[in-house]
Design a protein around this motif. Structure first.
Motif: not given
Lengths: 321, 321
Positions: A161, A165, A195, A257, A260, A262
């Motif tokens: 999160q 990535s 993202p 965020d 999301t 995130q």
């Protein structure tokens, strides 16, 4: 074969490294040849500087002359960073932490203050909990992803999160020890596989060839974080309840965020508060300082503020016996 | 709640421990209070003795007076054994090995010969590869389950194909830190959940209450082995290619059951041969000695042969600088 396959690492020093303003030397820990540089005189308090992920010791190069006014500063390359040994399948917090225990014994030789950025900040936390008695006088965690670099954290956003990535991308296209080295493929994949905020971060480093710091980085680090193996035997919550020395926690830019969930940044406010609560429950003195407009690396972005902040806090520490 | 739930461990010393012929003392490693006993005078070569899984330091009690004729012998309780600290979720070869690195520094204070049984033999191998330079003069692996205690070994039978189901049983019915403590349930389940040869082994220890050595054992060890977490960051094949000192490998009773492929014993002949080959490829002197009728613990079953075998080999080692 990709253009940069096996292109970088200690086996290809000419392709990998550049000259620096401080002489470099190595300590043989038994498993790892550990590269480091020193600034400042031995009559000043010892300071161990632990770089973040995809950083090498010279991430501190601008800060070291300023730190030398207050400390004898030792900046290291961890296993898998810079000129230090690559150790396939052995990148764990416990192994990296124990490398530093041996470094304090073998290269510093006296009690030290420790300061680490990001993953290095997690290792500063590790040392503050698990080093030998008397090795560590106090620990500065510089914007550390406590909880946020775990795959299954006890509190707040997980690695997936936050920046996870990005590590997945590095691992996939660069490969352990740069075995794949598909830099162009990675740059091309970023808009699809990251993202938007991480894609923007990556595009900033997306030149025709890898930035100097990435050349010196073993992408297996990224796999160890993304897969969770790096902290599999070192739960952050348990670690924090074992800390034994005073802590300075500097918390830099962060935002969660709303759309999301995130985390943009190293650790969220709820995670920082939880860190402080666990340290307090362990009986530690905690100095929490928030720098909400500071980038991830204060020592890189504002070396003077970094040196002053660290020196001011260090002056409050009990003297070693 | 089961009769022995939370009954044993350092928090219940009266219920857990018994008196011994050697005085016990502790070293604070930073994370672990490490219990140990010493026999022999400091003018003799230092010897570190590392017990096996479900053994404590006093597994060497009968051997120590014989060893004291040749060595100053230090027998330890590892984390999760005997009187040493329990460390939930932190039982890994790397952490246990680094405890011993700190022990050699802090309690022995000079280069040592190391000898370990079973899992302790794997740790002797770990030290022979990853200790600090100069700490280890030579390593005796006493019937070590190299490869055979891994969940996915590079060579030969895996843990599941040897004693793994015994560890699964201990973990399930006794629980981490004896949290479950269902001794009767475990004994009753053994014929159902174990292959016949392990059920027979277990019935030999199946009294009305746990044997002394099991009281002193943290069953989380068993979970760490059965799940593979103990060696997740320490592949045995890689470890063996990193060994730097002379090795004595004693190989005791073993048989591979033709019907099931199950290994009865600590490591198979093909695994022992592979150990020797990897050590030779690393440039190590290997003394392989086969004792095909000896039980798993020579130091327990035949202390005189153990002491003589170890002393004879130790006399061939180069003197420390």
């Amino acid at each position: 074969m990709s253009r940069f396959a096996n292109a970088f690492g200690p086996h290809r020093p000419e392709a990998t490294y550049v000259a620096h303003a401080f002489p470099e030397q190595t300590l043989d820990t038994g498993e790892v040849s550990m590269n480091y540089a020193v600034a400042g005189s031995p009559d000043k308090p010892a300071l161990l500087l632990i770089p973040g992920q995809s950083e090498s010791w010279w991430g501190y190069e601008q800060a070291m002359p300023l730190l030398a006014e207050h400390f004898q500063a030792f900046a290291v390359d961890l296993r898998g960073q810079g000129r230090s040994t690559r150790t396939p399948r052995r990148y764990t917090l416990d192994n990296m932490g124990n490398d530093l225990v041996r470094f304090v014994d073998g290269a510093i030789g006296r009690p030290a203050i420790v300061s680490g950025l990001s993953s290095g900040g997690v290792l500063a936390a590790w040392l503050s909990a698990y080093a030998k008695p008397g090795q560590v006088r106090g620990a500065h965690y510089e914007d550390p992803p406590l909880f946020a670099s775990e795959v299954n954290p006890a509190c707040g956003p997980s690695l997936r999160q936050s920046v996870g990535s990005m590590f997945a991308l590095w691992s996939k296209y660069l490969g352990d020890q740069w075995s794949i080295g598909d830099w162009e493929g990675m740059v091309a994949a970023a808009p699809r596989e990251l993202p938007a905020w991480l894609a923007a971060l990556l595009s900033a480093m997306a030149g025709p060839e890898p930035a100097q710091n990435l050349k010196e980085y073993d992408p297996e680090w990224a796999r160890a974080f993304w897969s969770g193996t790096v902290a599999a035997s070192c739960d952050h919550a348990s670690l924090l309840t074992s800390v034994k020395v005073p802590v300075l926690l500097t918390h830099h830019f962060r935002r969660v965020d709303e759309a999301t969930g995130q985390l943009l940044g190293a650790l969220s406010d709820v995670q920082a508060a939880r860190v402080c609560a666990l340290l307090a429950s362990a009986g530690c003195d905690v100095d929490y300082q928030s720098f909400p407009t500071m980038g991830h690396s204060m020592h890189g972005q504002d070396p003077r503020l970094f040196a002053d902040t660290l020196a001011r806090w260090a002056a409050t520490l009990p003297k070693p016996l």
